[in-house]
Design a protein around this motif. Structure first.
Motif, PDB file in Angstrom:
ATOM      1  N   ALA A   1      10.877 -16.573   1.382  1.00 13.13           N
ATOM      2  CA  ALA A   1      11.668 -15.732   2.292  1.00 13.13           C
ATOM      3  C   ALA A   1      11.220 -14.276   2.209  1.00 13.13           C
ATOM      4  N   LEU A   2      10.928 -13.797   1.001  1.00 13.82           N
ATOM      5  CA  LEU A   2      10.435 -12.427   0.840  1.00 13.82           C
ATOM      6  C   LEU A   2       9.083 -12.268   1.517  1.00 13.82           C
ATOM      7  N   LYS A   3       8.217 -13.248   1.340  1.00  8.85           N
ATOM      8  CA  LYS A   3       6.895 -13.188   1.965  1.00  8.85           C
ATOM      9  C   LYS A   3       7.013 -13.074   3.481  1.00  8.85           C
ATOM     10  N   GLN A   4       7.892 -13.865   4.074  1.00  7.13           N
ATOM     11  CA  GLN A   4       8.048 -13.832   5.531  1.00  7.13           C
ATOM     12  C   GLN A   4       8.638 -12.504   5.995  1.00  7.13           C
ATOM     13  N   ALA A   5       9.585 -11.964   5.230  1.00  2.42           N
ATOM     14  CA  ALA A   5      10.189 -10.684   5.599  1.00  2.42           C
ATOM     15  C   ALA A   5       9.170  -9.555   5.529  1.00  2.42           C
ATOM     16  N   VAL A   6       8.349  -9.550   4.480  1.00  2.00           N
ATOM     17  CA  VAL A   6       7.311  -8.532   4.342  1.00  2.00           C
ATOM     18  C   VAL A   6       6.283  -8.668   5.462  1.00  2.00           C
ATOM     19  N   PHE A   7       5.895  -9.902   5.768  1.00  4.49           N
ATOM     20  CA  PHE A   7       4.908 -10.102   6.834  1.00  4.49           C
ATOM     21  C   PHE A   7       5.429  -9.595   8.172  1.00  4.49           C
ATOM     22  N   ARG A   8       6.681  -9.915   8.505  1.00  7.30           N
ATOM     23  CA  ARG A   8       7.220  -9.489   9.802  1.00  7.30           C
ATOM     24  C   ARG A   8       7.234  -7.973   9.924  1.00  7.30           C
ATOM     25  N   HIS A   9       7.672  -7.301   8.881  1.00  8.24           N
ATOM     26  CA  HIS A   9       7.753  -5.839   8.972  1.00  8.24           C
ATOM     27  C   HIS A   9       6.365  -5.202   8.922  1.00  8.24           C
ATOM     28  N   ALA A  10       5.525  -5.671   8.003  1.00  9.70           N
ATOM     29  CA  ALA A  10       4.199  -5.066   7.846  1.00  9.70           C
ATOM     30  C   ALA A  10       3.324  -5.329   9.062  1.00  9.70           C
ATOM     31  N   ASP A  11       3.421  -6.507   9.633  1.00  6.81           N
ATOM     32  CA  ASP A  11       2.603  -6.834  10.799  1.00  6.81           C
ATOM     33  C   ASP A  11       2.925  -5.908  11.968  1.00  6.81           C
ATOM     34  N   ALA A  12       4.157  -5.443  12.037  1.00  7.04           N
ATOM     35  CA  ALA A  12       4.565  -4.574  13.146  1.00  7.04           C
ATOM     36  C   ALA A  12       4.340  -3.093  12.872  1.00  7.04           C
ATOM     37  N   HIS A  13       4.267  -2.709  11.587  1.00  7.99           N
ATOM     38  CA  HIS A  13       4.292  -1.275  11.276  1.00  7.99           C
ATOM     39  C   HIS A  13       3.105  -0.792  10.430  1.00  7.99           C
ATOM     40  N   ALA A  14       2.172  -1.639  10.061  1.00 11.14           N
ATOM     41  CA  ALA A  14       1.078  -1.232   9.178  1.00 11.14           C
ATOM     42  C   ALA A  14       0.163  -0.230   9.862  1.00 11.14           C
ATOM     43  N   ASP A  15      -0.400   0.697   9.055  1.00 12.94           N
ATOM     44  CA  ASP A  15      -1.368   1.649   9.582  1.00 12.94           C
ATOM     45  C   ASP A  15      -2.753   1.016   9.562  1.00 12.94           C
ATOM     46  N   ALA A  16      -3.781   1.822   9.800  1.00  9.48           N
ATOM     47  CA  ALA A  16      -5.140   1.287   9.896  1.00  9.48           C
ATOM     48  C   ALA A  16      -5.622   0.662   8.599  1.00  9.48           C
ATOM     49  N   ASP A  17      -5.034   1.054   7.475  1.00  8.58           N
ATOM     50  CA  ASP A  17      -5.394   0.469   6.186  1.00  8.58           C
ATOM     51  C   ASP A  17      -4.514  -0.716   5.814  1.00  8.58           C
ATOM     52  N   GLY A  18      -3.584  -1.085   6.699  1.00  7.96           N
ATOM     53  CA  GLY A  18      -2.679  -2.188   6.403  1.00  7.96           C
ATOM     54  C   GLY A  18      -1.477  -1.792   5.571  1.00  7.96           C
ATOM     55  N   ILE A  19      -1.247  -0.492   5.393  1.00  9.13           N
ATOM     56  CA  ILE A  19      -0.166   0.009   4.533  1.00  9.13           C
ATOM     57  C   ILE A  19       1.038   0.407   5.374  1.00  9.13           C
ATOM     58  N   VAL A  20       2.223   0.108   4.858  1.00  6.74           N
ATOM     59  CA  VAL A  20       3.472   0.489   5.515  1.00  6.74           C
ATOM     60  C   VAL A  20       4.275   1.361   4.557  1.00  6.74           C
ATOM     61  N   ARG A  21       4.590   2.566   4.994  1.00  2.44           N
ATOM     62  CA  ARG A  21       5.526   3.423   4.263  1.00  2.44           C
ATOM     63  C   ARG A  21       6.882   3.247   4.928  1.00  2.44           C
ATOM     64  N   THR A  22       7.748   2.473   4.320  1.00  4.73           N
ATOM     65  CA  THR A  22       8.992   2.075   4.972  1.00  4.73           C
ATOM     66  C   THR A  22      10.029   3.195   4.918  1.00  4.73           C
ATOM     67  N   PRO A  23      11.091   3.090   5.725  1.00  6.46           N
ATOM     68  CA  PRO A  23      12.173   4.081   5.661  1.00  6.46           C
ATOM     69  C   PRO A  23      12.976   4.020   4.359  1.00  6.46           C
TER      70      PRO A  23
END
Length: 293
Positions: free
Chosen positions: A3-25
């Motif tokens: 469940a954690l993997k799927q949650a991380v994938f959904r958010h990161a896939d939508a918000h990752a920068d060019a390096d694949g990194i997401v700085r979340t709120p």
């Protein structure tokens, strides 16, 4: 963990920068999603715990090389330069990780309140640790990720989750070393105080005398302890901060190379170009151009 993997994938896939990194709120919570092997990726880590959920990443932390695979936790105990390579990632199974910054003040407070025994001796600085990912870490990370959908709960819920996360780290086999790193009068915490000043004011010149005063050390002792803790000199650390921030400005904000250089404190664009090329292996105009497409 699924469940954690799927949650991380959904958010990161939508918000990752060019390096694949997401700085979340959520303060101190970052993610990474990479669909193919890549690297080198250079950064300056704060103390953190990183949960590897899928794929594999090689990390060199202050000169110490480690390979972390899915189902493992990477714990970085000090501010340190990191060179990362994603070595296992595919389009249908991307590399996925979630990282949570650590608070040494919380660690020390909990250490005082728990009977975990004395900290180990001063044998040297251990910068990175590896452990198996367990249910306690997955639970804490999952609840922090859930706050992305409930921002109003952050100020109430996040402090309790962080207290629990830090407790489980202290209770782990790496707890004694983390206790030592968290000691207020210890060398690592005193250096961390100076590092925080560098992070806040990296755009301007910072004499070593000012940094050593903040750390309550003589300049010579400060230089020695700083290098032992981070593997860099204070000037090298500041320079890397400037270059990493300049790259972020170009990739995420669309700044030109000259604008990014000025924003991070460089008076000379040619000097910025030379130092950027030495660090990232290509001139800054490459990244500035990549951000335009």
């Amino acid at each position: 963990m699924e469940a954690l993997k799927q949650a991380v994938f959904r958010h990161a896939d939508a918000h990752a920068d060019a390096d694949g990194i997401v700085r979340t709120p959520v303060p101190g919570l970052r993610m990474m999603c990479a669909r193919a092997p890549r690297g080198p990726m250079r950064s300056l880590y704060r103390p953190l715990v990183c949960l590897i959920l899928q794929g594999a990443k090689q990390m060199t932390v202050g000169g110490e090389r480690r390979l972390f695979r899915a189902g493992q936790t990477a714990i970085v105990g000090v501010d340190a330069p990191v060179i990362g390579y994603i070595v296992e990632a595919r389009r249908d199974a991307p590399y996925l990780a979630v990282a949570i910054e650590l608070d040494m003040a919380i660690l020390h407070d909990l250490a005082l309140r728990t009977a975990a025994g004395p900290p180990p001796g001063q044998a040297g600085i251990a910068r990175v640790f590896a452990d198996d990912l367990d249910d306690t870490m997955v639970s804490c990370a999952s609840r922090l990720v859930r706050l992305l959908d409930h921002p109003a709960a952050d100020s109430v819920v996040r402090p309790a989750i962080l207290q629990e996360l830090h407790y489980w780290l202290l209770a782990s086999r790496h707890g004694p070393e983390l206790r030592r790193l968290s000691l207020p009068g210890g060398g690592a915490r005193r250096i961390a105080t100076a590092i925080e000043l560098i992070r806040q004011e990296f755009r301007q010149p910072l004499p070593v005398e000012r940094l050593s005063d903040v750390a309550n050390m003589s300049p010579s002792a400060f230089r020695r302890h700083f290098k032992a803790t981070t593997s860099l000199s204070p000037l090298q650390f500041q320079k890397q901060l400037r270059l990493i921030e300049a790259r972020r400005l170009m990739l995420a904000m669309g700044c030109t190379a000259s604008r990014a250089a000025a924003e991070v404190g460089y008076a000379s664009v040619p000097q910025f170009t030379r130092e950027y090329g030495r660090m990232f292996g290509a001139p800054p105009r490459r990244d500035a151009a990549a951000a335009a497409y």
